[in-house]
Design a protein around this motif. Structure first.
Motif, PDB file in Angstrom:
ATOM      1  N   ILE A   4       0.854  -1.185   0.000  1.00  0.00           N
ATOM      2  CA  ILE A   4       0.000   0.000   0.000  1.00  0.00           C
ATOM      3  C   ILE A   4       0.891   1.236   0.000  1.00  0.00           C
ATOM      4  CG2 ILE A   4      -1.632   1.343   1.387  1.00  0.00           C
ATOM      5  CD1 ILE A   4      -2.942  -1.280   2.183  1.00  0.00           C
ATOM      6  N   LYS A   5       0.572   2.185  -0.885  1.00  0.00           N
ATOM      7  CA  LYS A   5       1.445   3.324  -1.115  1.00  0.00           C
ATOM      8  C   LYS A   5       1.092   4.541  -0.275  1.00  0.00           C
ATOM      9  CE  LYS A   5       2.130   1.830  -5.919  1.00  0.00           C
ATOM     10  NZ  LYS A   5       2.007   2.199  -7.361  1.00  0.00           N
ATOM     11  N   ASP A   6      -0.072   4.537   0.359  1.00  0.00           N
ATOM     12  CA  ASP A   6      -0.514   5.764   1.019  1.00  0.00           C
ATOM     13  C   ASP A   6      -0.998   5.525   2.451  1.00  0.00           C
ATOM     14  OD1 ASP A   6      -2.706   4.352   0.088  1.00  0.00           O
ATOM     15  OD2 ASP A   6      -3.851   6.120  -0.507  1.00  0.00           O
ATOM     16  N   TRP A   7      -0.286   4.669   3.171  1.00  0.00           N
ATOM     17  CA  TRP A   7      -0.564   4.571   4.598  1.00  0.00           C
ATOM     18  C   TRP A   7      -0.285   5.922   5.256  1.00  0.00           C
ATOM     19  CZ3 TRP A   7      -3.127   0.931   7.009  1.00  0.00           C
ATOM     20  CH2 TRP A   7      -3.061  -0.404   6.588  1.00  0.00           C
ATOM     21  N   THR A   8      -1.130   6.301   6.181  1.00  0.00           N
ATOM     22  CA  THR A   8      -0.877   7.459   7.041  1.00  0.00           C
ATOM     23  C   THR A   8      -1.203   7.026   8.464  1.00  0.00           C
ATOM     24  OG1 THR A   8      -3.146   8.299   6.906  1.00  0.00           O
ATOM     25  CG2 THR A   8      -1.571   9.060   5.209  1.00  0.00           C
ATOM     26  N   PRO A   9      -0.710   7.753   9.470  1.00  0.00           N
ATOM     27  CA  PRO A   9      -1.084   7.400  10.849  1.00  0.00           C
ATOM     28  C   PRO A   9      -2.599   7.417  11.047  1.00  0.00           C
ATOM     29  CG  PRO A   9       0.798   8.873  10.859  1.00  0.00           C
ATOM     30  CD  PRO A   9       0.331   8.806   9.434  1.00  0.00           C
ATOM     31  N   GLU A  10      -3.281   8.350  10.388  1.00  0.00           N
ATOM     32  CA  GLU A  10      -4.740   8.433  10.529  1.00  0.00           C
ATOM     33  C   GLU A  10      -5.409   7.204   9.944  1.00  0.00           C
ATOM     34  OE1 GLU A  10      -2.827  12.201  10.996  1.00  0.00           O
ATOM     35  OE2 GLU A  10      -2.784  10.837   9.258  1.00  0.00           O
ATOM     36  N   GLY A  12      -4.037   4.275   9.538  1.00  0.00           N
ATOM     37  CA  GLY A  12      -3.681   3.140  10.372  1.00  0.00           C
ATOM     38  C   GLY A  12      -4.584   3.020  11.585  1.00  0.00           C
ATOM     39  N   ARG A  13      -4.886   4.162  12.224  1.00  0.00           N
ATOM     40  CA  ARG A  13      -5.756   4.130  13.404  1.00  0.00           C
ATOM     41  C   ARG A  13      -7.204   3.811  13.029  1.00  0.00           C
ATOM     42  NH1 ARG A  13      -2.340   8.522  14.807  1.00  0.00           N
ATOM     43  NH2 ARG A  13      -3.808  10.029  13.905  1.00  0.00           N
ATOM     44  N   GLU A 110       2.173  -6.208   6.651  1.00  0.00           N
ATOM     45  CA  GLU A 110       2.148  -4.763   6.432  1.00  0.00           C
ATOM     46  C   GLU A 110       1.001  -4.107   7.205  1.00  0.00           C
ATOM     47  OE1 GLU A 110       1.256  -1.838   2.716  1.00  0.00           O
ATOM     48  OE2 GLU A 110       2.917  -3.256   2.449  1.00  0.00           O
ATOM     49  N   LYS A 111      -0.176  -4.736   7.180  1.00  0.00           N
ATOM     50  CA  LYS A 111      -1.306  -4.178   7.932  1.00  0.00           C
ATOM     51  C   LYS A 111      -0.979  -4.066   9.413  1.00  0.00           C
ATOM     52  CE  LYS A 111      -5.022  -5.826   4.895  1.00  0.00           C
ATOM     53  NZ  LYS A 111      -6.176  -6.749   4.762  1.00  0.00           N
ATOM     54  N   HIS A 112      -0.375  -5.104   9.959  1.00  0.00           N
ATOM     55  CA  HIS A 112      -0.036  -5.090  11.385  1.00  0.00           C
ATOM     56  C   HIS A 112       1.005  -4.018  11.698  1.00  0.00           C
ATOM     57  CE1 HIS A 112      -1.423  -9.555  11.881  1.00  0.00           C
ATOM     58  NE2 HIS A 112      -2.422  -8.708  11.732  1.00  0.00           N
ATOM     59  N   ALA A 113       1.879  -3.754  10.736  1.00  0.00           N
ATOM     60  CA  ALA A 113       2.921  -2.753  10.969  1.00  0.00           C
ATOM     61  C   ALA A 113       2.366  -1.332  10.980  1.00  0.00           C
ATOM     62  CB  ALA A 113       4.002  -2.879   9.896  1.00  0.00           C
ATOM     63  N   HIS A 114       1.265  -1.109  10.287  1.00  0.00           N
ATOM     64  CA  HIS A 114       0.742   0.248  10.138  1.00  0.00           C
ATOM     65  C   HIS A 114      -0.497   0.530  10.983  1.00  0.00           C
ATOM     66  CE1 HIS A 114       3.317   0.183   6.527  1.00  0.00           C
ATOM     67  NE2 HIS A 114       3.368   1.486   6.703  1.00  0.00           N
ATOM     68  N   ALA A 115      -1.202  -0.499  11.426  1.00  0.00           N
ATOM     69  CA  ALA A 115      -2.421  -0.304  12.219  1.00  0.00           C
ATOM     70  C   ALA A 115      -2.126  -0.676  13.672  1.00  0.00           C
ATOM     71  CB  ALA A 115      -3.559  -1.158  11.670  1.00  0.00           C
ATOM     72  N   PRO A 116      -2.044   0.279  14.566  1.00  0.00           N
ATOM     73  CA  PRO A 116      -1.632   0.000  15.955  1.00  0.00           C
ATOM     74  C   PRO A 116      -2.558  -1.001  16.640  1.00  0.00           C
ATOM     75  CG  PRO A 116      -1.648   2.359  15.499  1.00  0.00           C
ATOM     76  CD  PRO A 116      -2.291   1.707  14.327  1.00  0.00           C
TER      77      PRO A 116
END
Length: 304
Positions: A4-10, A12-13, A110-116
């Protein structure tokens, strides 16, 4: 390199909690070109392959019909999708084919790395190969879903998880498996839906149990559909199950509330106990095949 090219902290949450759209790079992989798809169709267990056709009216969900592919080769099946009006559904591809098991592991890492705090299980990575202008009728899923577009273009409408789009008793009937996931649709509801045009490199995900429907553009479509559960999603499914039992057996009027509340933990115990005792008999009606694909004329549907 991220899928995914556009993960953001928002994002992810909000992942698993909100409707979200993403950009990805999976469509660039050769496993999804014609040769890769033919190999997939040749090696995927034929008895597990879902072959479907449908009418053109988005309200006529009862025109959804199941068929047979018999001994058609992967190339013939792909040609049938290119020239006919069919929807090929390859559920749990990750359980049967090693490259797709590796892809599932890569995607979820990847999902686990970006979604807390994300925890996932019951992962079903499925491939969808479908014809020009084919559609999937209005329905909802019990689990969480991500839909990745690889080839072609489709439009997806996602509706709120509330009345009139879906009621709590509708959810109960589906979770208790008293009825299919498809149900009646009013075109006026499109005014309240989110609409997404999916082209290669687009992915969407939506809230658990959100009703949705899909219409393909005038070309072959290839998509990746991933269903999965989280602890929160599994709790919600069990609460819906328990609410349905309480309504049917006790005449209660329970309300659906999300979260790990004391009341929901009690309902979780009710649902698990009922399943262990097999108190709720699911409706096991299986749609019988009504057509078969013809090897010599791939786009033609013959009586089963």
């Amino acid at each position: 390199m991220s899928i995914i090219k556009d993960w953001t902290p928002e994002k992810g949450r909000a992942f698993t909690r909100e409707n979200l759209a993403f950009e990805h790079g999976l469509h660039e992989r050769p496993m999804f070109d014609d040769a890769g798809l033919e190999q997939l169709l040749d090696t995927y267990p034929r008895e597990k392959l879902g072959v479907f056709t449908m009418g053109e009216d988005p309200k006529a969900w009862t025109t959804w019909r199941r068929g047979r592919a018999d001994n058609l080769s992967g190339g013939q099946l792909l040609e049938a999708a290119k020239s006919g009006r069919i929807w090929l559904n390859l559920r749990h591809t990750n359980e049967y084919l090693e490259p797709y098991r590796q892809l599932e592991a890569e995607i979820f890492a990847e999902k686990h790395a970006h979604a807390p705090g994300l925890k996932t299980f019951k992962r079903d990575l499925g491939m969808l190969i479908s014809s020009a202008n084919a559609q999937v009728f209005y329905h909802l899923d019990v689990s969480l879903v991500t839909l990745w577009q690889l080839r072609g273009q489709k439009q997806v409408w996602v509706y709120p998880v509330e009345e009139p789009y879906v009621g709590e008793q509708d959810l109960e009937r589906i979770v208790l498996r008293e009825t299919a996931e498809q149900f009646a649709f009013d075109p006026a509801w499109d005014a309240g839906a989110e609409s997404h045009i999916l082209t290669p490199g687009k992915m969407v995900t939506w809230k658990q149990n959100a009703p949705h429907r899909i219409e393909n553009g005038p070309m072959l479509n290839v998509s990746l559909s991933i269903e999965f559960m989280t602890p929160q999603a599994l709790m919600r499914a069990n609460v819906i199950y328990a609410n349905g039992l309480m309504r049917r057996r006790l005449g209660a009027q329970p309300k659906l509330v999300d979260g790990f509340t004391p009341g929901n933990i009690g309902k979780l115990a009710v649902a698990r106990g009922a399943k262990a005792l097999n108190l709720q008999k699911p409706n096991e009606r299986v749609l019988p095949p009504s057509f078969r694909l013809d090897a010599g004329r791939p786009g033609l549907l013959l009586p089963a």
